[in-house]
Design a protein around this motif. Structure first.
Motif, short mmCIF file in Angstrom:
data_model
loop_
_atom_site.label_atom_id
_atom_site.label_comp_id
_atom_site.label_asym_id
_atom_site.label_seq_id
_atom_site.Cartn_x
_atom_site.Cartn_y
_atom_site.Cartn_z
N ASN A 56 -3.26 13.67 -10.41
CA ASN A 56 -3.92 12.78 -11.37
C ASN A 56 -4.12 11.40 -10.74
O ASN A 56 -3.27 10.52 -10.84
CB ASN A 56 -3.05 12.67 -12.63
N LEU A 57 -5.26 11.22 -10.10
CA LEU A 57 -5.55 9.94 -9.45
C LEU A 57 -5.64 8.81 -10.47
O LEU A 57 -5.24 7.68 -10.19
CB LEU A 57 -6.85 10.04 -8.66
N THR A 58 -6.19 9.09 -11.64
CA THR A 58 -6.34 8.06 -12.66
C THR A 58 -4.99 7.51 -13.07
O THR A 58 -4.83 6.32 -13.35
CB THR A 58 -7.07 8.63 -13.89
N GLU A 59 -3.96 8.35 -13.09
CA GLU A 59 -2.63 7.92 -13.46
C GLU A 59 -2.08 6.90 -12.45
O GLU A 59 -1.38 5.95 -12.81
CB GLU A 59 -1.71 9.13 -13.54
N LEU A 60 -2.40 7.11 -11.17
CA LEU A 60 -1.96 6.15 -10.16
C LEU A 60 -2.53 4.76 -10.43
O LEU A 60 -1.88 3.74 -10.20
CB LEU A 60 -2.39 6.61 -8.76
N LEU A 65 -8.20 5.41 -5.74
CA LEU A 65 -8.36 5.57 -4.30
C LEU A 65 -7.76 6.90 -3.85
O LEU A 65 -6.76 7.37 -4.40
CB LEU A 65 -7.68 4.42 -3.55
N SER A 66 -8.35 7.49 -2.82
CA SER A 66 -7.88 8.77 -2.31
C SER A 66 -8.12 8.84 -0.81
O SER A 66 -9.09 8.28 -0.29
CB SER A 66 -8.60 9.93 -3.01
N LEU A 95 0.86 -1.19 0.00
CA LEU A 95 0.00 0.00 0.00
C LEU A 95 0.89 1.24 0.00
O LEU A 95 1.70 1.43 0.91
CB LEU A 95 -0.90 -0.02 1.24
N VAL A 96 0.76 2.07 -1.04
CA VAL A 96 1.60 3.26 -1.17
C VAL A 96 0.70 4.50 -1.19
O VAL A 96 -0.21 4.60 -2.02
CB VAL A 96 2.45 3.22 -2.45
N PHE A 97 0.97 5.44 -0.29
CA PHE A 97 0.32 6.74 -0.31
C PHE A 97 1.19 7.67 -1.16
O PHE A 97 2.40 7.78 -0.91
CB PHE A 97 0.19 7.30 1.11
N SER A 98 0.60 8.34 -2.14
CA SER A 98 1.42 9.06 -3.10
C SER A 98 0.82 10.40 -3.48
O SER A 98 -0.41 10.56 -3.54
CB SER A 98 1.61 8.21 -4.37
N ASP A 99 1.73 11.36 -3.79
CA ASP A 99 1.28 12.64 -4.34
C ASP A 99 1.38 12.66 -5.86
O ASP A 99 1.20 13.70 -6.48
CB ASP A 99 2.07 13.80 -3.72
N ILE A 151 -2.88 5.03 -3.01
CA ILE A 151 -3.87 5.97 -2.49
C ILE A 151 -3.35 7.39 -2.71
O ILE A 151 -2.25 7.74 -2.25
CB ILE A 151 -4.12 5.75 -0.99
N GLY A 152 -4.12 8.17 -3.41
CA GLY A 152 -3.72 9.53 -3.69
C GLY A 152 -3.84 10.41 -2.45
O GLY A 152 -4.84 10.37 -1.73
N LEU A 153 -2.79 11.21 -2.19
CA LEU A 153 -2.85 12.20 -1.12
C LEU A 153 -3.64 13.42 -1.58
O LEU A 153 -4.00 13.54 -2.76
CB LEU A 153 -1.42 12.58 -0.70
#
Length: 510
Positions: free
Chosen positions: A383-387, A402-403, A345-349, A376-378
């Motif tokens: 661009n959440l779709t890119e994650l 996810l956010s 699980l990675v939280f990312s900007d 999970i987007g911070l």
């Protein structure tokens, strides 16, 4: 004209597939699945009870076992001790790779003397199953001793054996020509049918090895029944955002992350099989830009002190979600857990590398056995779709990015984790069915079965049961394209009526 498949055509096949599944016919009856983790110590009798002539047969038996296992420092570790009047420490768990283990076994000397099993068990307990010697017990890797004996011990065995078993170390006993069955039972784990093997002849050892391997592999893979999930967590916050935003994000995570993980751990009414709860253990990693980890915890239960230490370490670095970031996490992930459901699980900007390079890094995780990579987007993620592009392993029906802003993010993540536990068993079923089908069908029927099964598996719904019922499958041509054509004719429709399959029963059968 298209060929018509009717239910009567499929009844014998479906019956065979279902019966084979629930009887757990497996392609790997004499070897564990690749990537299985265990710490195994062989304790070998080198006394006059064995004798020099038969000692080579014992070494051949040991080599057969090692050759059949995925041995290495990141998978199944092997240690070995011999015993007679003394206990001889041949090599520890963290010393050798597979080829070296085999060479060491071939060069084992026969020593003679009288057998003292109790003393040898104490040495294994106090020396071999320790962290400096290579034991990974703290990371919940199965701990196993395999004792090979040719005679009655000259000292007491029951208490030393109990000490090992009380630590959760499984004791397999192989007795050759031993008349005192009571002593063997005092040592072996239960049930004896799986942990105790007795033969009257050294010539029978090779045949015995197949049964031992089958039970050994089943036992160390039985964590599946407890629905153990290992969840590793990392955070990517880089300087490409405004410095003040970075500070605010890190401050927010100080309160948000412990609360989120506790909610995931504590959600009610979550179980994988008959009343057995989802068992989630957490690992926390902080990579530096040098691909080194400046913080790397063990997998353990929810512990707020560890989470705070992780977050404190995170505030000292800027992280970039690139291929090096994922590589640093991968290097330490697979050598420390034996759980069959593994999630990162990675939280990312946001992504800090090309999609091509990140997909390659993601594929490397998948190839090595990671069940899911979830991002999970911070709050500041652009661009959440890119994650979503580099994720894999989502549970059924959860496809939106996810956010941290989602009100029910804990519930969504928990359902994804549980979905991965269930998907593992569906995938196991798919592989097993195809394996059995190839044994009894021609190539044409195998291809039809593969197409059909791919569609059935995709349509499985989560819950306490997975239902495969009366599916009118008309999209085979769409799924396989031209590959769906067999000769000059296309399959237009297959209708299959299948009984409800209880997924939990499938877990129990494996």
């Amino acid at each position: 004209m298209a060929e018509d498949f009717k239910m009567d055509d499929w009844k014998p096949l479906l019956f065979l597939l279902l019966v084979s599944t629930f009887c757990s016919i497996d392609a790997q009856q004499t070897a564990c699945r690749k990537g299985t983790l265990a710490d195994v110590v062989f304790l070998v009798d080198t006394s006059t009870s064995i004798g020099q002539e038969n000692f080579q047969k014992v070494k051949n038996f040991l080599s057969t076992l090692v050759l059949s296992l995925d041995v290495g420092l990141d998978v199944i570790r092997i240690g070995l001790a011999q015993y007679s009047n003394e206990t001889y420490q041949e090599f520890l768990l963290n010393q050798y790779l597979k080829s070296d283990v085999l060479e060491q076994i071939e060069n084992l000397p026969y020593r003679s003397g009288e057998p003292y099993i109790g003393r040898a068990l104490d040495v294994v307990n106090e020396v071999y199953f320790t962290e400096p010697a290579g034991s990974r017990a703290k990371s919940y890797v199965p701990q196993v001793t395999i004792l090979i004996t040719g005679g009655v011990s000259n000292d007491e065995v029951e208490l030393p054996a109990r000490k090992l078993r009380n630590r959760g170390i499984s004791l397999y006993v192989v007795g050759i020509g031993v008349q005192n069955a009571t002593e063997l039972q005092q040592i072996a784990s239960k049930p004896f049918a799986k942990y105790l093997y007795s033969t009257g002849s050294f010539g029978d050892l090779q045949d015995l090895s197949r049964r031992l391997l089958r039970n050994f592999c089943f036992a160390i893979e039985s964590e599946l029944k407890d629905c153990n999930i290992r969840l590793s967590i990392a955070i990517d916050i880089s300087r490409r955002v405004q410095p003040e935003s970075t500070v605010l994000l890190k401050q927010k995570l100080q309160g948000f992350l412990p609360r989120l993980l506790l909610q995931m751990k504590s959600l009610p009414n979550t179980s994988c099989n008959s009343g057995s709860p989802v068992n989630i253990r957490f690992k926390f990693q902080v990579p530096a830009q040098t691909k080194q980890l400046i913080f790397d915890s063990d997998f353990e239960d929810y512990n707020e002190d560890v989470i705070q230490k992780f977050l404190d370490a995170q505030t000292t670095v800027d992280s970039y979600l690139n291929a090096d970031f994922l590589q640093a996490l991968e290097d330490k992930f697979f050598s420390v857990t034996s759980a069959k459901v593994k999630v990162l699980l990675v939280f990312s900007d946001g992504l800090d590398d090309s999609l091509e390079d990140l997909r390659k890094a993601s594929d490397s995780f998948r190839f090595k056995g990671l069940d899911a990579l979830l991002l999970i987007g911070l709050d500041n993620a652009q661009n959440l779709t890119e994650l979503r592009e580099i994720e894999f392993g989502r549970g059924f029906g959860y496809n939106e990015p996810l956010s941290v802003g989602f009100a029910d993010i804990a519930s969504v993540l928990q359902r994804n984790l549980k979905g991965n536990a269930a998907m593992f068993f569906v995938n196991a079923l798919e592989k097993m069915v195809i394996m059995v089908a190839r044994e009894v069908l021609g190539e044409k029927e195998v291809q039809v079965t593969e197409d059909l099964l791919a569609i059935l598996v995709r349509k499985v719904g989560l819950g306490t049961e997975a239902q495969l019922v009366s599916m009118g499958v008309k999209e085979i041509g769409d799924v396989q394209g031209s590959e769906a054509k067999r000769g000059a004719e296309a399959i237009e429709e297959v209708r299959v009526n299948m009984v409800t399959v209880d997924l939990m029963a499938l877990m129990e059968s494996r």
